[in-house]
Design an enzyme around this catalytic site. Structure first.
Site, short mmCIF file in Angstrom:
data_model
loop_
_atom_site.label_atom_id
_atom_site.label_comp_id
_atom_site.label_asym_id
_atom_site.label_seq_id
_atom_site.Cartn_x
_atom_site.Cartn_y
_atom_site.Cartn_z
N MET A 189 0.68 -1.25 0.01
CA MET A 189 0.03 -0.04 0.02
C MET A 189 0.87 1.32 0.01
SD MET A 189 -3.08 -1.28 2.59
CE MET A 189 -3.95 0.41 2.48
N HIS A 190 0.18 2.40 -0.40
CA HIS A 190 0.76 3.81 -0.06
C HIS A 190 1.85 4.19 -0.89
CE1 HIS A 190 -1.64 3.03 3.55
NE2 HIS A 190 -0.82 2.36 4.21
N ASP B 130 -2.74 -4.91 -0.16
CA ASP B 130 -2.50 -6.18 0.38
C ASP B 130 -3.22 -6.43 1.52
OD1 ASP B 130 -1.35 -4.07 1.99
OD2 ASP B 130 0.71 -4.94 1.61
#
Length: 512
Positions: free
Chosen positions: A82-83, A240
Site C-alpha cells: 500500500m501507499h 495487500d
C-alpha cells in the site's frame, strides 16, 4: 476441463505468483525478490521497473513449471503493498523511484496537513496524516522536487503501475485509494477539498474502479513472454491488507486477522464506515464492495526478525532461530524488545522512535534475544487489539497469516498475548490467495467473494490461550508499554544527532 486463476502479490521485498484451480488448490507458486533502496535514514524506495521485470519472470516460470495449458488459465488479479508513490509523466514513463509505504521522510508534510486541515482530514479520509500515506509523499515531491511534480501526468500505487504495464489500463481500486489520504471514503471519490487545499491537479488522480472490476486483458507481448493467452482477463485487485483479509475469509462482522509479514497488521471487518475509533486505528475500504475494515499497524514486524537474523545469525535459517527461542522462557528471561526499528505507526505514529532491547544482562543468550523479538512484535500488535477492545469490539477468534503463522511457538505466543483463540489456515497463502479469489469471483466461478471463501479456505490447527501463560504475559506487557514513554526523548535526540552528523560528515566516522 479444470479452470485456473492467478494471484499476483507485489510485496515489499518480493513478488509472489500463485496458480489456483477452481477448488482453491494452489497448483504452483513462484517468488522473485528485488532490492530496497535506502539512500538516507528513513528513506525507502524501489525501482518500479524491477516489479515488472520480476513479475514477468515469475509468471513465465509459473506457467512453465505447472504445465497447465494457457487456455485453461482464465484470469489474473493483484494484491499490492500500500501507499507507495509512483509518478508517471505525459508519456506514462516513470519519473523517479517509487517512495514506499515504510518511508518516513515526510514528518514535515504531515504536520502541514494537520495544521491546514485539522479535523476535516479525519472526517473525509477516516485516517490521520502519517508518514506512510501517499499524500504526504506527493507534498514532499511538490516541495523538494518541483520539476518532477510539474512533469507528473498521473500518480499510481505499486500494484496499479504493475497492472498498467501488463494491460495498458490506468486505474486504482478503492481499497488501495483509501490509503492515499486523498479519497473521500464514504462518497468513494477523490476529495476535491483536499486536492484544492494543497494545489494538486485533480487530473493526476487515476480513474477509480471496484476491486473485482475487469480492467482488460494482457498485452499481447506480455502474454507471449509469460506463456499466457492474450485473452486472459485481468481484474483490478486490491491493497495487500484487503487481499490478506479476503484470503483469510474476513468477509463478515466478528472476524479478525493478524498478519505478520514485513509489517504487522491486526485487522477487523466493518460493515459501517461511520465507526469511530478516534483516528487511533485506520479505516479503509475493503476489497468486498460496500464494506470496510479497521486495522492497526506495526511497521517492523517480520522485518524486525529478518533484521535480527541478518545481523546476528547470518547464514542460518529462521527454523533454527525459532527452535532456539522455544528453549527460552515466557518473557525471554526478563528481556524486552520494542520493534520500532523503522519508526512506528500504531499506537504511537512516531517516525523518529527507534527499537530497544531492555533488561539485558550477562545471562542472556541468543535464544533469549530471538524470543524477545518474537514477543515484542506480538506485544506491539496487541496494542492495536487493546484499542479495538477499548472501543467495544469483541475479539475472541483471530485468523493468523504470514510468517507469524508458520511457527507453532509464535502462534501460541499470539493466543496467549491476545487472550484469544488463534486459528491457522491449512492452505494459507496470504494476500496472493486473496488476489486469486478476486479473479475467481470476477470470472463468475462464484456469485460472491464470500461464496469463494467458503469453497477455497480450510481451517487448520487452533491455538487456545493457556491461562498461566496469559497471566505471565499480561505482566510483561504492562512493562512493555512503559518502554516507549521512557525512551521517546532519548531516541528522538539520537535520531536528530544522527541526521546532524550525516549532514556534516556524510555519515563517515573520523579515522583514529
Amino acid at each position: 476441463m479444470m479452470k485456473y486463476a492467478i494471484g499476483v502479490d507485489l510485496g515489499t521485498s518480493s513478488v509472489k505468483v500463485l496458480l489456483v484451480d477452481q477448488n482453491g488448490q494452489v497448483v504452483s507458486s513462484v517468488s522473485k525478490s528485488y532490492p530496497l533502496m535506502q539512500p538516507h535514514p528513513g528513506y525507502s524506495e524501489q525501482d518500479p521497473e524491477q516489479w515488472v521485470e520480476k513479475t514477468v519472470q515469475a509468471l513465465k516460470e509459473l506457467t512453465e513449471k505447472s504445465g497447465v495449458p494457457r487456455e485453461e488459465i482464465e484470469g489474473l488479479s493483484f494484491s499490492g503493498q500500500m501507499h507507495g508513490l509512483v509518478l508517471l509523466d505525459e508519456n506514462l514513463q516513470v519519473i523517479r523511484n517509487a517512495i514506499l509505504w515504510n518511508d518516513t521522510r515526510t514528518t514535515e508534510q504531515c504536520k502541514k496537513i494537520d495544521q491546514v486541515l485539522g479535523g476535516k482530514l479525519l472526517e473525509i479520509t477516516k485516517n490521520p496524516a502519517l508518514e506512510g500515506f501517499t499524500l504526504p509523499k506527493i507534498l514532499w515531491v511538490q516541495q523538494y522536487e518541483p520539476e518532477n511534480f510539474r512533469k507528473t501526468r498521473v500518480f499510481l500505487l505499486p500494484k496499479d503501475y504493475l497492472r498498467y504495464r501488463l494491460t495498458g489500463a490506468v486505474g486504482m481500486d478503492y481499497s488501495d485509494a483509501a490509503g492515499t489520504l486523498l479519497l473521500d471514503i464514504v462518497n468513494q471519490s477523490w476529495s476535491t477539498d483536499i486536492l484544492r487545499t494543497f494545489h494538486i491537479p485533480a487530473d493526476i488522480c487515476p480513474p477509480l474502479v471496484e476491486t473485482e472490476a475487469e480492467v482488460g486483458t494482457l498485452l499481447p507481448d506480455i502474454a507471449a513472454t509469460c506463456g499466457l493467452s492474450p485473452a486472459t482477463k485481468v481484474f483490478a485487485g486490491g491493497a495487500d491488507n484487503a487481499c490478506g483479509a479476503i484470503g483469510a475469509g474476513i468477509l463478515e462482522e466478528g472476524k479478525a486477522l493478524c498478519s505478520i509479514g514485513t509489517s504487522g497488521v491486526f485487522l477487523s471487518y466493518e460493515s459501517d464506515s461511520n465507526k469511530n475509533f478516534g483516528g487511533k486505528v485506520h479505516l479503509f475500504n475493503h476489497g468486498q464492495k460496500d464494506a470496510y475494515y479497521t486495522m492497526g499497524v506495526t511497521l517492523a514486524a517480520g522485518y524486525s526478525l529478518s533484521w535480527f537474523k541478518d545481523t546476528f545469525a547470518k547464514g542460518e535459517d529462521f527454523a533454527t532461530l525459532l527452535e532456539e527461542a522455544a528453549h527460552s522462557s515466557i518473557g525471554a528471561n526478563g528481556l524486552l524488545f520494542t520493534p520500532f526499528i523503522a519508526g512506528e505507526r500504531t499506537p504511537y505514529a512516531d517516525a523518529k522512535i527507534r527499537g530497544t532491547f531492555t533488561g539485558i544482562d550477562s545471562s542472556h543468550t541468543r535464544r533469549d534475544f530471538t524470543r524477545a523479538v518474537m514477543e515484542g512484535i506480538v506485544f506491539s500488535i496487541n496494542e492495536s487489539v487493546e484499542i479495538f477492545r477499548n472501543y467495544g469490539k469483541n475479539i475472541d477468534t483471530v485468523i493468523s497469516i504470514g510468517g507469524g503463522a508458520k511457527s507453532d511457538l509464535w502462534l501460541q505466543i499470539q493466543a496467549d498475548i491476545f487472550q484469544a483463540k488463534v486459528i491457522k489456515l491449512q492452505n494459507e497463502q496470504g494476500p496472493g490467495m486473496g488476489a486469486a479469489m478476486i479473479a475467481a469471483s470476477g470470472l463468475g466461478w462464484f456469485s460472491s467473494l464470500k461464496d469463494c471463501a467458503a469453497a477455497f479456505i480450510r481451517t487448520g490447527r487452533t491455538f487456545e490461550p493457556i491461562p498461566k501463560n496469559v497471566s505471565r504475559y499480561r505482566d510483561f506487557y504492562q512493562v512493555y508499554k512503559d518502554v516507549y514513554p521512557h525512551t521517546v526523548a532519548i531516541n528522538h535526540q539520537l535520531f536528530d544527532l544522527r541526521r546532524v552528523n550525516e549532514s556534516r560528515f556524510g555519515g563517515k566516522t573520523d579515522e583514529i
